[in-house]
Motif scaffolding. Structure first.
Motif, PDB file in Angstrom:
ATOM      1  N   LEU A  18      -2.554   3.393   8.345  1.00  0.00           N
ATOM      2  CA  LEU A  18      -2.842   2.224   7.512  1.00  0.00           C
ATOM      3  C   LEU A  18      -4.337   1.943   7.441  1.00  0.00           C
ATOM      4  N   ALA A  19      -5.085   2.429   8.422  1.00  0.00           N
ATOM      5  CA  ALA A  19      -6.541   2.209   8.435  1.00  0.00           C
ATOM      6  C   ALA A  19      -7.206   3.162   7.454  1.00  0.00           C
ATOM      7  N   PRO A  20      -8.179   2.703   6.693  1.00  0.00           N
ATOM      8  CA  PRO A  20      -8.866   3.592   5.741  1.00  0.00           C
ATOM      9  C   PRO A  20      -9.701   4.640   6.466  1.00  0.00           C
ATOM     10  N   LEU A  21      -9.667   5.851   5.944  1.00  0.00           N
ATOM     11  CA  LEU A  21     -10.485   6.924   6.505  1.00  0.00           C
ATOM     12  C   LEU A  21     -11.777   7.042   5.713  1.00  0.00           C
ATOM     13  N   PRO A  22     -12.902   7.294   6.384  1.00  0.00           N
ATOM     14  CA  PRO A  22     -14.182   7.357   5.679  1.00  0.00           C
ATOM     15  C   PRO A  22     -14.390   8.693   4.987  1.00  0.00           C
ATOM     16  N   GLY A  23     -15.233   8.683   3.973  1.00  0.00           N
ATOM     17  CA  GLY A  23     -15.633   9.927   3.336  1.00  0.00           C
ATOM     18  C   GLY A  23     -15.050  10.111   1.955  1.00  0.00           C
ATOM     19  N   SER A  24     -15.318  11.279   1.395  1.00  0.00           N
ATOM     20  CA  SER A  24     -14.836  11.641   0.061  1.00  0.00           C
ATOM     21  C   SER A  24     -13.331  11.882   0.086  1.00  0.00           C
ATOM     22  N   PRO A  25     -12.681  11.887  -1.094  1.00  0.00           N
ATOM     23  CA  PRO A  25     -11.234  12.159  -1.142  1.00  0.00           C
ATOM     24  C   PRO A  25     -10.860  13.474  -0.454  1.00  0.00           C
ATOM     25  N   ARG A  30      -8.393  16.094   4.327  1.00  0.00           N
ATOM     26  CA  ARG A  30      -8.510  16.989   5.475  1.00  0.00           C
ATOM     27  C   ARG A  30      -8.261  16.254   6.792  1.00  0.00           C
ATOM     28  N   LEU A  31      -8.820  15.055   6.921  1.00  0.00           N
ATOM     29  CA  LEU A  31      -8.633  14.266   8.136  1.00  0.00           C
ATOM     30  C   LEU A  31      -7.175  13.836   8.300  1.00  0.00           C
ATOM     31  N   ALA A  32      -6.535  13.457   7.191  1.00  0.00           N
ATOM     32  CA  ALA A  32      -5.133  13.035   7.263  1.00  0.00           C
ATOM     33  C   ALA A  32      -4.252  14.194   7.704  1.00  0.00           C
ATOM     34  N   GLN A 119      -2.882  10.024   3.209  1.00  0.00           N
ATOM     35  CA  GLN A 119      -2.620   9.149   4.348  1.00  0.00           C
ATOM     36  C   GLN A 119      -1.202   8.577   4.295  1.00  0.00           C
ATOM     37  N   ALA A 120      -0.807   8.136   3.111  1.00  0.00           N
ATOM     38  CA  ALA A 120       0.517   7.527   2.973  1.00  0.00           C
ATOM     39  C   ALA A 120       1.621   8.533   3.286  1.00  0.00           C
ATOM     40  N   LEU A 121       1.481   9.766   2.784  1.00  0.00           N
ATOM     41  CA  LEU A 121       2.512  10.770   3.024  1.00  0.00           C
ATOM     42  C   LEU A 121       2.613  11.103   4.507  1.00  0.00           C
ATOM     43  N   ILE A 122       1.478  11.320   5.155  1.00  0.00           N
ATOM     44  CA  ILE A 122       1.488  11.634   6.583  1.00  0.00           C
ATOM     45  C   ILE A 122       2.096  10.472   7.369  1.00  0.00           C
TER      46      ILE A 122
END
Length: 513
Positions: A18-25, A30-32, A119-122
Motif C-alpha cells: 500500500l506504500a508508494p514506491l519511489p522512482g520511475s514506473p 522492478r521493485l514490486a 504493486q496492486a497485483l503483488i
C-alpha cells in the motif's frame, strides 16, 4: 509460532504494497516484483520449516497456536497442521513463490481502460496466500470461514483488472467472469455459514479438533443430514462440482496466468479440503445419507468434463474443463467414506495442483509466443518450433491423463478402488457402477489430451507459422516449472511418501477405521 509467522509474513507484505514506491514506473515495477519474490520466498521457507518440525509419527494437529479471540462467544485463534493439511500448506507456499518467479519476468499489464499497478497485483497475490494458507491451518470453525472468504476479493480483482483473453472485448469479458466467480462463491459461502452454525451452535463449540473427536455426538440424525447438505453445497461451489461449475471455465479463461495457476492449484482444493476436514467427520450420519448423491454428481462431472474438453477449441478453456473431471475423481473418493477413498482424494488434490498448475503456466507461455490459445490457429508442429516447450507440454498432458508412474495416476486409481469397496453402510452395487463410469471418464481424459497433442505439438508446422521465430523455454520459466515437474515425478514414483503422511490423519478423522 511457525504457523502464525507463516500467515503474518504475507499479510504484512500485502500491507506493505500500500506504500508508494519511489522512482520511475519501470523501477516501481522492478521493485514490486523483487518485493513479492522475497516475501513469498520467506513464506515458503517458513512452510518448509513447519514440514521439518512436524512429527510424522503422530496423527493429531501439531505446531499449534491456541489463544482467545472472542471469549464471550467461545472463539479462539486456533491454528495447527496434521497429515491432511501439511501437504496443502507446502503446495500453496510453493505455487505462490513459483508465480512470483514467473511474474519477475512476465508481469501482466492491465488494459488501458482499467486501473491497476504492479504493486496492486503483488499485494493481491500475497493477500490470496494469507487466505489460502489460513484455510488449511485454521482449527476454529469461524476462523476457517474467515480465511475461506478472504480469498474471494483479491481473486476477483486479479481476474477483473489483470485478466482478459484478448480482443477488443477483453476488459468486459474479464469483468463478467470475475462477477460470475464472486456471485457463485458468495452464494456457496452463505450456505456454508449456515451449515457451520448448525454444527457449532448445537455442539456448543467452534473447536474443530473437539468436533472431529466427537464424530457427530450431540447432533441428531436430522441435524447432521441438514448440516452435511449445507456444508456440501458450500464446498461444492468452490470445488467445483457439476452442476455448480459454470463459473470455472470463464474465470480460468479470463484470468492472467498467475491467477489461473493459483485458482486451479489451490483455491479448488479449499472446497475438497472442507469436505474432508469438516463435513465428513463432523456430520458422519449426514455423510452416509448424502454420499450416493455426491458420488453420482462426481461421476457425472468426470464424464461431462471430459466430453466438454473434447468440444473445446481454446487451450486454457480446455484445461479449465479438465479440472472439473479431475476434481470429480476427488469427490468420488470422498463419497466412499473409506480410508482408501479419502486418501485418494487428498492425493488427487496434490497431484492436480502440481499438474494443472504446470498446464496453466504452459498455456500462458504458449499464448505469449503465439498470441493466441485457439487450437485451430496454433496448428501443429510445436515440437519443430519450440521443442523444449512442446516436450514439457507433452509431459504435463501425459501426467494429467493419469499415466502410471506419474502423480496423476494414483489419485484416480485409488478413487476407483475406493468405489469398489465403499463404506459398509453404502450401497456397493451403486458405487461399483460409479467405478465403471469413472473408468470411462479416465479413457475420455486420455482421448482429449491425445487430441490436444496431435493438434498442437505433433504433425507439420502450420503454414502461417513456418517463417515465425519463437523463443523456447526461458530461464525464468524453467525455474518456475522444474519444481512442479520434479514433484510430479517424485510422488508418482514414490506415492508412499504422501500416502503415509495422510493415512494416519484420515483414519483419525474417520474414528480410527
Amino acid at each position: 509460532m511457525i504457523l502464525a509467522a507463516m500467515l503474518a509474513v504475507p499479510l504484512l507484505g500485502a500491507l506493505g504494497m500500500l506504500a508508494p514506491l519511489p522512482g520511475s514506473p519501470r523501477r516501481v515495477t522492478r521493485l514490486a516484483r523483487l518485493y513479492g519474490l522475497v516475501v513469498s520466498g520467506v513464506t515458503l521457507v517458513l512452510a518448509v520449516v513447519a514440514a521439518a518440525a512436524f512429527d510424522y509419527g503422530r496423527r493429531g494437529a501439531q505446531l499449534g497456536v491456541d489463544v482467545p479471540w472472542a471469549k464471550s462467544i467461545g472463539l479462539r485463534f486456533h491454528l495447527g497442521v496434521d497429515g491432511i493439511s501439511l501437504p496443502l500448506v507446502v503446495l500453496t507456499a510453493t505455487l505462490t513463490f513459483l508465480c512470483m518467479i514467473y511474474t519477475a519476468r512476465v508481469l501482466p499489464a492491465p488494459a488501458e481502460s482499467r486501473d491497476g499497478s504492479p504493486q496492486a497485483l503483488i499485494g493481491l497475490v500475497l493477500l490470496l496466500e494469507v487466505g489460502m494458507l489460513g484455510t488449511f491451518v485454521a482449527l476454529d470453525l469461524l476462523l476457517f470461514f474467515v480465511f475461506f472468504e478472504v480469498v474471494l476479493i483479491p481473486m476477483y480483482f486479479v481476474i477483473a483488472d489483470w485478466g482478459g483473453s484478448g480482443g477488443k472485448d477483453a476488459a468486459p469479458r474479464a469483468r463478467a467472469a470475475a462477477n460470475k466467480f464472486i456471485l457463485y462463491t458468495l452464494l456457496g459461502s452463505g450456505l456454508l455459514l449456515v451449515g457451520i452454525l448448525i454444527v457449532a451452535v448445537n455442539a456448543h463449540t467452534f473447536d474443530m479438533t473437539a468436533l472431529t473427536a466427537r464424530h457427530g455426538a450431540g447432533l441428531s440424525h436430522g441435524l447432521q443430514v441438514a448440516a452435511f447438505g449445507l456444508l456440501a453445497l458450500g464446498f461444492a461451489v468452490k470445488t467445483p462440482m457439476w452442476p455448480l461449475h459454470t463459473w470455472l471455465p470463464d474465470a480460468h479463461t479470463e484470468a492472467p496466468t498467475v491467477g489461473s495457476v493459483l485458482l486451479a492449484g489451490v483455491l479448488l482444493k479449499m472446497g475438497t479440503y472442507g469436505f474432508v476436514r469438516i463435513a465428513v467427520p463432523m456430520a458422519p450420519e449426514g455423510a452416509k445419507v448424502w454420499a450416493p448423491w455426491l458420488g453420482l454428481l462426481a461421476v457425472i462431472g468426470i464424464v461431462y468434463g471430459a466430453l466438454a474438453c473434447l468440444a473445446q477449441r481454446e487451450l486454457k478453456r480446455m484445461i479449465a474443463y479438465s479440472s472439473i473431471g479431475h476434481m470429480g475423481f476427488v469427490l468420488l473418493g470422498i463419497a466412499t467414506l473409506t480410508p482408501v477413498g479419502l486418501n485418494a482424494a487428498l492425493f488427487g488434490n496434490i497431484a492436480h495442483g502440481l499438474i494443472t498448475g504446470l498446464l496453466f503456466f504452459l498455456a500462458g507461455a504458449v499464448k505469449e509466443r503465439y498470441g493466441t490459445g485457439d487450437l485451430d490457429a496454433l496448428g501443429g508442429g510445436m515440437l519443430a518450433k519450440a521443442p523444449y516447450l512442446a516436450s514439457i507440454l507433452t509431459f504435463a498432458a501425459v501426467a494429467s491423463m493419469g499415466l502410471p508412474g506419474l502423480a496423476g495416476f494414483w489419485g484416480e486409481m485409488l478413487a476407483l478402488l475406493g468405489a469398489y469397496e465403499p463404506h459398509a453402510g453404502l450401497p456397493r452395487p451403486t458405487f461399483i457402477t460409479f467405478m465403471a463410469v469413472g473408468g470411462l471418464g479416465a479413457v475420455l481424459t486420455a482421448a482429449y489430451f491425445l487430441r490436444l497433442l496431435s493438434r498442437v505439438t505433433h504433425g507439420p508446422v502450420a503454414e502461417h507459422w513456418r517463417t515465425a521465430r519463437f523463443a523456447d523455454v526461458r530461464s525464468h520459466e524453467l525455474l518456475a516449472w522444474t519444481p512442479l515437474i520434479t514433484a510430479t515425478l517424485f510422488i508418482g514414483l514414490w506415492p508412499k511418501t504422501l500416502l503415509d503422511l495422510t493415512d494416519g490423519a484420515v483414519r483419525l478423522l474417520l474414528g480410527g477405521r
